[in-house]
Design an enzyme around this catalytic site. Structure first.
Site, PDB file in Angstrom:
ATOM      1  N   LYS A   1      46.722  30.913  37.529  1.00  0.00           N
ATOM      2  CA  LYS A   1      45.601  30.269  36.671  1.00  0.00           C
ATOM      3  C   LYS A   1      45.849  28.525  37.389  1.00  0.00           C
ATOM      4  O   LYS A   1      45.042  27.788  37.304  1.00  0.00           O
ATOM      5  CB  LYS A   1      45.748  30.041  35.452  1.00  0.00           C
ATOM      6  CG  LYS A   1      45.330  31.419  34.788  1.00  0.00           C
ATOM      7  CD  LYS A   1      45.274  31.384  33.379  1.00  0.00           C
ATOM      8  CE  LYS A   1      44.841  32.722  32.653  1.00  0.00           C
ATOM      9  NZ  LYS A   1      45.931  33.833  32.933  1.00  0.00           N
TER      10      LYS A   1
ATOM     11  N   GLY B   1      43.275  38.558  29.743  1.00  0.00           N
ATOM     12  CA  GLY B   1      43.336  39.239  28.618  1.00  0.00           C
ATOM     13  C   GLY B   1      44.286  38.745  27.313  1.00  0.00           C
ATOM     14  O   GLY B   1      44.262  39.485  26.445  1.00  0.00           O
TER      15      GLY B   1
ATOM     16  N   ARG C   1      36.615  40.623  38.816  1.00  0.00           N
ATOM     17  CA  ARG C   1      36.208  41.887  38.950  1.00  0.00           C
ATOM     18  C   ARG C   1      34.923  42.185  38.006  1.00  0.00           C
ATOM     19  O   ARG C   1      34.408  40.879  37.395  1.00  0.00           O
ATOM     20  CB  ARG C   1      37.227  42.601  38.069  1.00  0.00           C
ATOM     21  CG  ARG C   1      37.660  42.161  36.819  1.00  0.00           C
ATOM     22  CD  ARG C   1      38.708  42.906  36.162  1.00  0.00           C
ATOM     23  NE  ARG C   1      39.459  41.967  35.153  1.00  0.00           N
ATOM     24  CZ  ARG C   1      39.055  42.004  33.699  1.00  0.00           C
ATOM     25  NH1 ARG C   1      37.875  42.705  33.550  1.00  0.00           N
ATOM     26  NH2 ARG C   1      39.713  40.928  32.980  1.00  0.00           N
TER      27      ARG C   1
END
Length: 661
Positions: A116, A164, A297
């Protein structure tokens, strides 16, 4: 186009890919671990290959075994699904090196967005707005604490790898920073093998809005509009919708353009999602949104985008991977109506969304207007090895009000028996006044957690119905036996039975009297409630209770009964009516494992004095870290486990001695 592909995933994800591949004429290969040998995705695929034991590390996450399965079956390409190896750059590179096609972005794109801090630096250089914060290499604890003070509390600690919500903690004060940092590092290390973090300003009432992007091998990139994913708990999305409520054409254009710039900056191809955080203190504004991360994704919530555009995103993935251009350009993409997706999990919302395990005995999604994406069938087991997702429910309507009403109704009319689920929580959330008004934000669930997860004891009429059902009233009558066809009638007097039921919030001892065939009078100590079985179905009955007919779903086992009625599901434990001591006395002297998992940290020792609420043991289960605390003041008598030990649900972790007053 490919003739055969392997899907390096399981469950709902693999089933979703198989459906599209089958529709366009592509043969599929599934992979499975030992516990998934009879899973739905294995049954749906044209062929399947075992890749190892239950542990994901030794099966679905084993690059060597996945590649071997693809080579053995002659697969031309590998679809990673979402989760597992889908954002593993080494896997993408290994697939290409083995002479197969990776159905996703190139490894360089995954690496560019995998950390990140580096991704934010790249986005900043590309003109994509980023949240103020520290994204550097220095990871000294004291230095990070100083940076947090400079940024200003509240701050977010975020793992620089993965996503997540893993390795993420909100911190509201300097006093809490170091403990939160240590917890975030542990979780990040366990999930991603990297404990480095970044620190960002925490927007007080933000919205999480993401943009679906797609690129092809020819350099074309489009955005397929936005999704609002603000309804979250523990940074995990719960209900998503598309388009985002309150989105103006100006805001959509600015956000879409930023997402396309992000994709072009890394020469992206395939499906991806650019996630933004928006400061909505003054409404949605084009100058108040910031890049968070890019998921390289397909996303779990991709179905809402499909619902409002008519685009099959998996088909686009397959076509782009095969070298075809994007099927549509930007001007050809349009929005039709509104869509919502709810994630139905095996978890106990009232107990901090604790993941649940068990065997699905009954599964019913009766609303035909809802699309159900699931890899679970009745008889399947939700284990502690993988994510506890049961199904995704997707609804579409001509506008937001209709779509949201359809979602609430579909959730209320669905039933899952055999494992605790979040269905009731989702139904309450979809009907929340701020959600209905179109004002979701990432803190909504936490603010109203008690309201959304409150456990209400069953009504006395439901308890009376459960008492009748516990006596076997759902068993079909025998047409050939004249004695059995008399039902519960007996000579000289009406049949009576004492029934003891324990349930969330209390227990009852009831007297049930048979007044005739399928007609009962239930005395609960306060009044008599008439119950009549009107008709029976395979999974329940139609019953008249206290003069009102209701539809009932029910499932009975040796010592418990599950009853779903009036959009709520209740678990009743059947006991000895003469002994309720076990229900009355809470076992605060032992710390019990709430689910299967392994002991990560033991924070106490034998002989230690502890106070109610003190953290004693940290467990990890289903990718989640659980801190177990003391139920009362006392002295630790014995610690029964050690760090790193695998334990079963119900295992005694430690015993506590309560000092006599």
């Amino acid at each position: 186009m490919f003739q055969k592909i392997l899907i390096a995933n399981r469950g709902e994800i693999a089933c979703r890919v198989i459906r599209t591949a089958r529709r366009i004429g592509i043969a599929t290969v599934a992979v499975y671990s030992d516990v998934d040998v009879g899973a739905l995705h294995v049954e749906m695929a044209d062929e399947a290959v075992r890749v190892g034991p239950a542990s994901a590390q030794e099966s679905y996450l084993s690059i060597e075994r996945i590649l071997s399965a693809a080579e053995r079956t002659g697969a031309e390409a590998i679809h990673p699904g979402y989760g597992f190896l889908s954002e593993n750059a080494d896997f993408a590179a290994a697939v290409e090196a083995a002479g197969m096609v990776f159905i996703g972005p190139q490894a360089s794109s995954i690496r560019a967005m995998g950390l990140k801090d580096a991704a934010k630096a790249l986005m900043d250089q590309s003109g994509v707005p980023i949240v103020p914060g520290y994204h550097g290499e220095e990871q000294n604890d004291e230095f990070l604490a100083d940076q947090a003070t400079l940024i200003g509390y509240p701050v977010l600690i975020k793992a620089r790898a993965g996503g997540g919500g893993k390795g993420m903690r909100r911190v509201d004060s300097e006093e809490d920073f170091r403990e939160a940092l240590a917890a975030a590092r542990r979780e990040a290390k366990a999930a991603f093998g990297d404990d480095a973090v970044l620190i960002e300003r925490c927007l007080v009432r933000p919205r999480h809005i993401e943009v679906q992007i797609f690129g092809d091998r020819l350099g074309n990139v489009v955005h397929i509009f936005e999704r609002d994913c603000s309804l979250q708990r523990r940074h995990q999305k719960v209900i998503e919708e598309a388009p985002a409520p309150g989105m103006t054409p100006e805001m959509r254009r600015a956000m879409g353009d930023a997402a396309v710039r992000a994709a072009r900056a890394i020469s992206y191809r395939g499906a991806g999602t650019v996630e933004f955080i928006a400061d909505v203190s003054n409404g949605l504004r084009p100058d108040r949104f910031y890049f968070m991360e890019m998921n390289t994704r397909l996303q779990v919530e991709h179905a809402v985008t499909e619902a409002i555009t008519g685009v099959d995103l998996v088909e686009w993935q397959l076509r782009v991977a095969a070298g075809e251009p994007l099927p549509k350009n930007q001007s050809e993409l349009e929005i039709y109506g509104w869509a919502f997706e709810a994630r139905i999990y095996a978890e106990d919302a009232a107990k901090g969304f604790l993941p649940a395990t068990g065997t699905i005995r009954h599964l019913d999604f009766p609303d035909v207007t809802a699309r159900i994406d699931s890899g679970i069938r009745p008889g399947d087991t939700v284990s502690a090895h993988y994510d506890p997702l049961i199904a995704k429910m997707i609804v579409h309507g001509p506008n937001r009000n209709v779509a949201l009403s359809r979602l609430t109704r579909a959730l209320q009319s669905s039933h899952v028996v055999g494992v605790t689920t979040n269905l009731e929580f989702l139904a309450r959330l979809s009907a929340h006044e701020e959600v209905v008004a179109g004002h979701p934000d990432t803190g909504l669930i936490d603010r109203d957690l008690q309201l959304l997860t409150a456990v209400e004891p069953p009504a006395d009429t439901v308890v009376a119905l459960a008492a009748v059902l516990s006596m076997g009233a759902l068993a079909p009558s025998s047409e050939g036996d004249p004695w059995l066809t008399l039902g519960h009638w007996q000579l000289w007097s009406e049949m009576q039975r004492i029934v003891a039921l324990t349930y969330e919030g209390g227990h009852s001892t009831l007297r049930v009297a048979a007044k005739g065939f399928d007609f009962f009078a239930v005395h609960d100590g306060r009044r008599v409630i008439p119950v009549k079985i009107v008709s029976r179905q395979d999974d329940g009955c139609r019953a008249e209770v206290d003069g009102r007919q209701v539809q009932v779903k029910a499932s009975a086992a040796a010592h418990h009964l599950v009853v779903s009625v009036d959009h709520r599901t209740h678990l009743f434990h059947l006991g000895n009516p003469l002994d309720f001591s076990a229900a009355d006395v809470a076992d605060g002297n032992r710390l019990i494992a709430p689910m299967p998992g392994f002991v990560k940290i033991v924070r106490t020792s034998s002989g230690a004095k502890v106070s109610k609420g003190d953290a004693l043991i940290v467990m990890e289960a289903m990718k989640m870290e659980l801190t177990l605390v003391a139920a009362r003041d006392g002295t630790v008598e014995a610690v029964e486990v050690s760090e790193g030990q695998q334990v079963d649900e119900g295992a005694v972790l430690l015993t506590l001695r309560v000092e006599e007053m």
